[in-house]
Scaffold this motif. Sequence first.
Motif, PDB file in Angstrom:
ATOM      1  N   LYS A  90       0.811  -1.228   0.000  1.00 38.41           N
ATOM      2  CA  LYS A  90       0.000   0.000   0.000  1.00 38.41           C
ATOM      3  C   LYS A  90       0.846   1.279   0.000  1.00 38.41           C
ATOM      4  O   LYS A  90       0.399   2.315  -0.500  1.00 38.41           O
ATOM      5  CB  LYS A  90      -0.967   0.007   1.188  1.00 38.41           C
ATOM      6  CG  LYS A  90      -0.338   0.031   2.560  1.00 38.41           C
ATOM      7  CD  LYS A  90      -1.404   0.002   3.653  1.00 38.41           C
ATOM      8  CE  LYS A  90      -0.805  -0.074   5.040  1.00 38.41           C
ATOM      9  NZ  LYS A  90      -0.027   1.125   5.389  1.00 38.41           N
ATOM     10  N   LYS A 144       4.597   2.393  -4.814  1.00 41.94           N
ATOM     11  CA  LYS A 144       4.032   2.502  -6.154  1.00 41.94           C
ATOM     12  C   LYS A 144       4.452   1.255  -6.919  1.00 41.94           C
ATOM     13  O   LYS A 144       5.573   1.175  -7.421  1.00 41.94           O
ATOM     14  CB  LYS A 144       4.516   3.774  -6.842  1.00 41.94           C
ATOM     15  CG  LYS A 144       3.848   4.033  -8.194  1.00 41.94           C
ATOM     16  CD  LYS A 144       4.103   5.439  -8.690  1.00 41.94           C
ATOM     17  CE  LYS A 144       5.561   5.652  -9.007  1.00 41.94           C
ATOM     18  NZ  LYS A 144       5.822   6.990  -9.602  1.00 41.94           N
ATOM     19  N   GLU A 164      -9.197  -4.123  -6.497  1.00 42.17           N
ATOM     20  CA  GLU A 164     -10.179  -3.544  -5.568  1.00 42.17           C
ATOM     21  C   GLU A 164      -9.499  -2.821  -4.414  1.00 42.17           C
ATOM     22  O   GLU A 164     -10.059  -1.898  -3.825  1.00 42.17           O
ATOM     23  CB  GLU A 164     -11.087  -4.639  -5.012  1.00 42.17           C
ATOM     24  CG  GLU A 164     -12.073  -5.200  -6.028  1.00 42.17           C
ATOM     25  CD  GLU A 164     -12.726  -6.486  -5.558  1.00 42.17           C
ATOM     26  OE1 GLU A 164     -12.447  -6.908  -4.402  1.00 42.17           O
ATOM     27  OE2 GLU A 164     -13.503  -7.086  -6.333  1.00 42.17           O
ATOM     28  N   ASN A 165      -8.272  -3.247  -4.102  1.00 44.53           N
ATOM     29  CA  ASN A 165      -7.525  -2.640  -2.998  1.00 44.53           C
ATOM     30  C   ASN A 165      -6.493  -1.622  -3.485  1.00 44.53           C
ATOM     31  O   ASN A 165      -5.574  -1.259  -2.752  1.00 44.53           O
ATOM     32  CB  ASN A 165      -6.842  -3.729  -2.177  1.00 44.53           C
ATOM     33  CG  ASN A 165      -7.813  -4.466  -1.269  1.00 44.53           C
ATOM     34  OD1 ASN A 165      -8.058  -4.048  -0.138  1.00 44.53           O
ATOM     35  ND2 ASN A 165      -8.370  -5.563  -1.775  1.00 44.53           N
ATOM     36  N   GLY A 166      -6.652  -1.180  -4.733  1.00 46.60           N
ATOM     37  CA  GLY A 166      -5.833  -0.090  -5.238  1.00 46.60           C
ATOM     38  C   GLY A 166      -4.454  -0.478  -5.742  1.00 46.60           C
ATOM     39  O   GLY A 166      -3.594   0.386  -5.921  1.00 46.60           O
ATOM     40  N   GLU A 185      -2.241  -2.017  -8.798  1.00 44.88           N
ATOM     41  CA  GLU A 185      -2.239  -2.391 -10.215  1.00 44.88           C
ATOM     42  C   GLU A 185      -1.730  -3.816 -10.372  1.00 44.88           C
ATOM     43  O   GLU A 185      -0.741  -4.206  -9.752  1.00 44.88           O
ATOM     44  CB  GLU A 185      -1.340  -1.454 -11.018  1.00 44.88           C
ATOM     45  CG  GLU A 185      -1.894  -0.058 -11.207  1.00 44.88           C
ATOM     46  CD  GLU A 185      -1.031   0.737 -12.167  1.00 44.88           C
ATOM     47  OE1 GLU A 185      -0.962   0.360 -13.364  1.00 44.88           O
ATOM     48  OE2 GLU A 185      -0.405   1.708 -11.722  1.00 44.88           O
TER      49      GLU A 185
END
Length: 342
Positions: free
Chosen positions: A276, A279, A311-313, A315
């Motif tokens: 999280k 990047k 769904e959890n951001g 990629e």
Amino acid sequence: MNLLEMSYEEVVDVVKQMGLEKYRADQLLDWVYKKRVFTFEGMTNLSKEHRALFREKFTVKLPRLIEKRVSKIDKTTKFLYELEDGNTIESVLLFHEGYATACISTQVGCPIKCAFCATGQSGYVRNLTVAEIVGQVLAVENDSGRNIRNVVYMGMGEPFLNYDNVVKSIKILIHPKMKDMGVRRITVSTVGIPDKITRFADEGLDVRLAISLHAASNEKRDTIVPINRKYSIEEVLQAAKIYQEKTDRRITIEYILIKEFNDFDEDARRLAKLLKDLKAYVNLIPVNATSASFERPSHWKMVRFKEILLENGIEAELRQEKGADIEAACGQLRLRRMQAKS
């Protein structure tokens, strides 16, 4: 001395010591790296005298092709090369829309011994020299007739356990007077050696970094990536964060999907949580059947894993499998050949 072992500055120094102008070094390197002419007789804009001098001082030695396989599915091409000491290594040419990528090796075998990897099963022999690393790119070009503009250090071996030779080979490939590749077209894939990742961040090379994570908990990663017992997931990702802060490059996370081992919804959620603050782009890879111990998940299960990451951001993408009909995964062809001889 093998010209492929030498940096631009080293070649220039030798040429000047021979009493020749600097531009003669540029001419010599242009023939080798741009025109792919590896015999001095073929370097026609050099005088016979200069060709004779270069022949006395330099050699240009590529690995010898001993087996080549071309996929009927997607034209992925695997090359098995023999080195001067008789050891063998693999290189792979991957085709994408509009360009091709050479996947090259950095070691003969691999000491990491990831449980799912054919290279690890064949044992570790030694590091490759700079010339043997660079030579693979030129050999693949020569044997395929393609101009390679993208390279991934993702073949046999762990690049950061051959750190100095890998870094020097990158500098040779990107030098404008040599291969002149774009630095952002080069990717180094590592299982995760934290001190080498942070050191690499200070090299100023700005290449892409890929980390072979393959699990979202230390407990699971310990069983398939033994070096995790020395360098935990948290240490590896902290080093990746430092690399990202210094280079501003997105990190690729390689994640082998193994049926009923690391493909559960909870694994996906845990992985998303780990990434999280980074990047990152997750490359989901169905495991290759190099061992009866591992099976790939069903397609819907892999898609589900990807969807949870999205769904959890995070990629993520499922890697398109290439060269399945020619044993294109790292080390498979070499291992098969070794087993046939034993």
